[in-house]
Design an enzyme around this catalytic site. Structure first.
Site, PDB file in Angstrom:
ATOM      1  N   HIS A 390       0.826  -1.212   0.000  1.00 16.76           N
ATOM      2  CA  HIS A 390       0.000   0.000   0.000  1.00 16.76           C
ATOM      3  C   HIS A 390       0.861   1.264   0.000  1.00 16.76           C
ATOM      4  CE1 HIS A 390      -3.769   2.198   1.228  1.00 16.76           C
ATOM      5  NE2 HIS A 390      -2.861   3.057   1.666  1.00 16.76           N
ATOM      6  N   GLU A 391       1.764   1.363   0.970  1.00 18.81           N
ATOM      7  CA  GLU A 391       2.564   2.587   1.106  1.00 18.81           C
ATOM      8  C   GLU A 391       3.563   2.757  -0.041  1.00 18.81           C
ATOM      9  OE1 GLU A 391       1.512   4.743   2.967  1.00 18.81           O
ATOM     10  OE2 GLU A 391       0.322   3.598   4.407  1.00 18.81           O
ATOM     11  N   HIS A 394       1.753   4.412  -2.877  1.00 18.56           N
ATOM     12  CA  HIS A 394       1.778   5.866  -2.708  1.00 18.56           C
ATOM     13  C   HIS A 394       3.152   6.424  -3.097  1.00 18.56           C
ATOM     14  CE1 HIS A 394      -2.069   6.542  -0.853  1.00 18.56           C
ATOM     15  NE2 HIS A 394      -1.817   5.814   0.230  1.00 18.56           N
ATOM     16  N   HIS A 397       3.842   6.431  -6.824  1.00 17.91           N
ATOM     17  CA  HIS A 397       3.004   7.472  -7.418  1.00 17.91           C
ATOM     18  C   HIS A 397       3.686   8.841  -7.248  1.00 17.91           C
ATOM     19  CE1 HIS A 397      -1.397   9.184  -7.770  1.00 17.91           C
ATOM     20  NE2 HIS A 397      -0.596   9.613  -8.722  1.00 17.91           N
TER      21      HIS A 397
END
Length: 599
Positions: A390-391, A394, A397
């Protein structure tokens, strides 16, 4: 027996800490830049009344804005990351506080910017573009400001609005101080009479216990405590609703929802489409509740049973190195370009891995311009492996956005922020399901996936609907009392869970403990982001290289286009209900798979 003591910061192996020296080699270097930062309000003030007069002055101001953005990025990331390493170190808390004060001074000094840019006649602005072609870089940014012309006030009025900034945060501050600092809960008692400390942090782990008596006790103790302060909680939430209503009316928006979504260029239909699409797919949620009741062997499924495990005896211990390797393999479908960035983050200390004394809790990614930083508090669990995926979603991105876009467009909006992170989680889940033949492990993974749908798509949409309805209640003249809020929340739980779950009266007060209701129509983005991420992950798995190319194009987009346009370029139309319907269809298929596995 293993030492469970939480280590001091100095005891953590350097390879598992982030390398903040990449921003500033020392605190002294930070202080040198802070001196430049302190002089910014004066530099900004020199442009007041000037940026509408000539192309040169407008360009100089916009270039100064880029310079400020870069300086704030470095100063803010270094101070905040140092503070988060050990919150007991007052030096770094003070650095963060000094920065916050500086931001207020900068915003105050630059309050003329929007009114003055809006005041420029279009023919004058067109002539500026011809005189200084370098201004073309900023055309979208200027258009984005100017499209809000009907919502921008006079210079004097804008200054007054800016002065209300501190005051507008009071409802959230009251809620935070009350809920996080002042509120204490009685212990929860298990089936053997043993006491368990009940806190905000321990509540969900207690609700995941196999001991039903413990779950029921934790549930009742938490909400009975809130019940003793329900009028205070209602007053705080009512204050938040009134604050948003004031700003919406002051800026001539038709509703607080429109005012909030307009800042990210999101049509209000995206919000209402989400609620309508979930309403039309409630049967999947009812099916899941019934499956959960059956698998738990219960006559009645209560609200305190929703987090309990329905697949037991699966102990997935996954250390950090194994978790990294698994995430890397799961994301191999993204191709070499993406993997090279992931590898860079894993091998070059973008990540602060383990808990230490005083370290801030939870997990996050911070998109610093030098490279992203990821904070974890890793335990050897399946959930923590998903947190890595998940992190890093981010982080990558942010990496692509920062390295591909000029400064003015390098920040992506909140609306798309959860897409990249959740897409990674979906790819990891589907990789794990594909690579296990163990029926019990597969059932455990599917249930983990099902719970993500329940807690992200359904639950966050219910929160979004509650937030919308309380604003409508206030606008129609209805008082937001504890009783009216309880009644609304109870009816929403009945709608979202149907007749398959006993809607215990304690749950009526759940609204009183949700901090996101003070975040200004924030929660819907978890549900829309999740839907978009599921759609993108399915497209990547089904279509391969062409879908990956479109997806990386989206990651590189920053805010160079509207969020809806960026996602459409990746193959997902969030202006329609299709991604939500498709995601919920997958939810239904997973429920069927789970039923077959558990027969």
């Amino acid at each position: 027996m293993q030492d469970e003591r939480i280590p001091k910061r100095s005891e953590i192996d350097e390879q598992y800490t982030w390398r903040l020296e990449d921003i500033y080699p020392s605190d002294e270097e930070w202080e040198r830049d802070f001196e430049k930062f302190s002089a910014l309000p004066q530099r900004i003030a020199q442009f007041k009344g000037e940026i509408s007069k000539s192309a040169d002055r407008l360009l100089e101001f916009l270039q100064l804005s880029d310079e400020i953005s870069l300086l704030c990025d470095s100063l803010g990331n270094y101070a905040q990351r140092r503070s988060d390493e050990d919150t007991a170190v007052s030096k770094y808390q003070a650095m963060v506080s000094r920065l916050m004060n500086g931001y207020v001074a900068i915003n105050s000094a630059g309050s003329f910017e929007t009114p003055e840019i809006i005041s420029i006649p279009q023919e004058t602005l067109d002539s500026f573009y011809r005189e200084r072609p370098e201004l073309e870089l900023y055309r979208r940014a200027l258009d984005s400001i100017r499209r809000k012309k009907s919502h921008v006030l006079s210079d004097a009025e804008e200054r007054l609005i800016a002065l209300t900034g501190d005051m507008s945060g009071v409802p959230e501050q009251v809620f935070s101080m009350f809920s996080d600092a002042d509120l204490k809960f009685p212990d929860a008692i298990d089936s053997e009479g043993k006491a368990h400390q009940l806190t905000h942090g321990s509540y969900i782990p207690l609700m995941q216990s196999v001991d039903r008596a413990l779950r029921k006790s934790a549930f009742e103790q938490l909400y009975h405590t809130y019940d003793g302060f329900k009028n205070t909680c209602a007053a705080a939430l009512s204050g938040q609703v009134k604050t948003l209503s004031f700003y919406a009316k002051a800026r001539s928006y038709s509703s607080p929802l429109e005012a909030s979504l307009d800042s990210n260029e999101i049509p209000t239909e995206v919000y209402t489409n989400l609620i309508e699409a979930v309403h039309s797919n409630m049967q999947y949620m009812y099916d899941y509740a019934e499956l959960r009741r059956e698998l738990m062997g219960l006559d009645e499924l209560h609200m305190y049973d929703l987090y309990a495990p329905i697949v037991s005896d699966v102990d997935m211990k996954i250390d950090f190195e194994t978790a990294k390797e698994t995430v890397y393999k799961a994301l191999s479908v993204m191709g070499e370009e993406y993997l090279s960035v992931l590898k860079e983050g894993f091998e070059n200390r973008w990540i602060d891995v383990y808990e230490n004394e005083g370290k801030t809790s939870g997990a996050y990614s911070a998109g610093a311009k030098v490279h992203p930083y990821v904070l974890l508090n890793h335990k050897d669990t399946l959930n923590c492996m998903f947190t890595i995926a998940h992190e890093m979603g981010h982080a990558i991105h942010s990496y692509y956005s920062n390295s591909s876009q000029p400064t003015v467009y390098s920040d992506y909006t909140i609306f798309v922020a959860e897409v990249a992170s959740t897409c990674n989680e979906s790819l990891l889940m589907q990789y794990l399901l594909k690579n296990t033949d163990d029926k019990k492990e597969k059932a455990y993974l599917i249930n983990y996936f099902l719970e993500q749908f329940r807690t992200t798509l359904y639950r966050q949409t219910m929160f979004a609907e509650f937030e919308l309805k309380i604003a409508q209640m206030y606008e129609s003249g209805e008082a937001l009392t504890a009783d009216s809020l309880n009644a609304l929340y109870h009816s929403l739980n009945e709608l979202y869970f149907g007749g398959g779950v006993e809607i215990d009266e304690e749950i009526d007060l759940e609204w009183a403990r949700i901090p996101h209701f003070y975040y200004d129509y924030y929660v819907y983005q978890y549900a829309t982001g999740y839907s978009a991420a599921i759609a993108l992950s399915q497209r990547i798995l089904n279509e391969g290289e062409s879908a990956v190319k479109d997806y990386i194009g989206f990651l590189k987009g920053g805010c160079s286009r509207t969020p809806i346009e960026l996602l459409k370029g990746a193959g997902v139309d969030m202006a329609s209900a299709k991604p939500i319907n498709d995601a919920l269809k997958l939810f239904g298929e997973l429920i069927s798979q789970m039923r077959e596995l558990m027969e």
